[in-house]
Scaffold this motif. Structure first.
Motif, PDB file in Angstrom:
ATOM      1  N   HIS A   1      -6.419  12.284  -0.810  1.00  9.11           N
ATOM      2  CA  HIS A   1      -5.973  10.906  -1.033  1.00  9.11           C
ATOM      3  C   HIS A   1      -5.904  10.609  -2.529  1.00  9.11           C
ATOM      4  CE1 HIS A   1      -6.698   6.510  -1.361  1.00  9.11           C
ATOM      5  NE2 HIS A   1      -5.927   6.445  -0.291  1.00  9.11           N
TER       6      HIS A   1
ATOM      7  N   ASP B   1      -1.295   1.809   0.460  1.00 10.29           N
ATOM      8  CA  ASP B   1      -1.991   2.746   1.334  1.00 10.29           C
ATOM      9  C   ASP B   1      -1.173   2.997   2.601  1.00 10.29           C
ATOM     10  OD1 ASP B   1      -4.340   4.350   1.658  1.00 10.29           O
ATOM     11  OD2 ASP B   1      -4.975   2.970   3.238  1.00 10.29           O
ATOM     12  N   LYS B   2      -0.562   1.952   3.125  1.00 12.88           N
ATOM     13  CA  LYS B   2       0.259   2.090   4.339  1.00 12.88           C
ATOM     14  C   LYS B   2       1.493   2.944   4.086  1.00 12.88           C
ATOM     15  CE  LYS B   2      -1.319  -2.235   6.346  1.00 12.88           C
ATOM     16  NZ  LYS B   2      -2.543  -2.152   5.572  1.00 12.88           N
TER      17      LYS B   2
ATOM     18  N   HIS C   1       0.418   6.591   3.882  1.00  9.84           N
ATOM     19  CA  HIS C   1       0.210   7.142   5.221  1.00  9.84           C
ATOM     20  C   HIS C   1       1.551   7.422   5.908  1.00  9.84           C
ATOM     21  CE1 HIS C   1      -3.961   5.464   4.896  1.00  9.84           C
ATOM     22  NE2 HIS C   1      -4.179   6.701   5.328  1.00  9.84           N
TER      23      HIS C   1
ATOM     24  N   ILE D   1       1.771  11.398   6.667  1.00  6.95           N
ATOM     25  CA  ILE D   1       1.683  11.714   8.097  1.00  6.95           C
ATOM     26  C   ILE D   1       3.074  12.005   8.650  1.00  6.95           C
ATOM     27  CG2 ILE D   1       0.998  10.871  10.379  1.00  6.95           C
ATOM     28  CD1 ILE D   1      -1.329  11.552   8.481  1.00  6.95           C
TER      29      ILE D   1
END
Length: 143
Positions: A16, A32-33, A36, A40
């Motif tokens: 991270h 942060d979203k 991800h 991902i």
């Protein structure tokens, strides 16, 4: 189990921080979203491509192998969810050995299943005069 969770968490935290640093060097500001979403998303599509290739190959060889892989994956998720739940609720001890014993139990029962499957095939082989089909027991060809 706790030690494994700490190691995995530390690895994720290191990744991270490195990802945020690289984005900062490139002048990319991600929430942060958003991070991800990208990490991902890219990991997921890469993992899907590898899984699809392996499963396509395996499907030509054995449906049992595909079922086994899927089941093991789900069992691993369930086993670790149970261990985490025990830690959160305080009902039982969160231990790695509990998880491995649960997985070992599945593997033992799966080996028994395979032995029974092989025994059934052998019985069919001997009672059908040596002609055993992989399908539903029909040896006639379809038109």
């Amino acid at each position: 189990m706790k030690e494994l969770a700490v190691v995995i968490t530390e690895m994720i935290n290191q990744f991270h921080d490195a990802f945020i640093s690289i984005c900062g060097l490139l002048g990319i500001q991600l929430t942060d979203k958003e991070m991800h979403f990208w990490v991902i998303g890219i990991f997921g599509i890469f993992f899907f491509a590898v899984t699809h290739a392996v499963f396509t190959w395996l499907s030509k060889w054995s449906l049992t192998a595909l079922s086994f892989i899927y089941t093991v994956t789900i069992i691993i998720v369930i086993v670790f969810a149970i261990e985490i739940q025990q830690k959160v609720t305080g009902r039982g001890n969160m231990e790695f050995l509990d998880a491995t014993e649960g997985l070992k139990g599945f593997l033992v029962f799966f080996v028994i299943f395979l032995l029974l499957k092989m025994l059934l095939r052998l019985i069919r082989y001997f009672f059908s005069g040596g002609a055993v089909s992989k399908g539903n027991g029909n040896t006639r060809s379809r038109k």
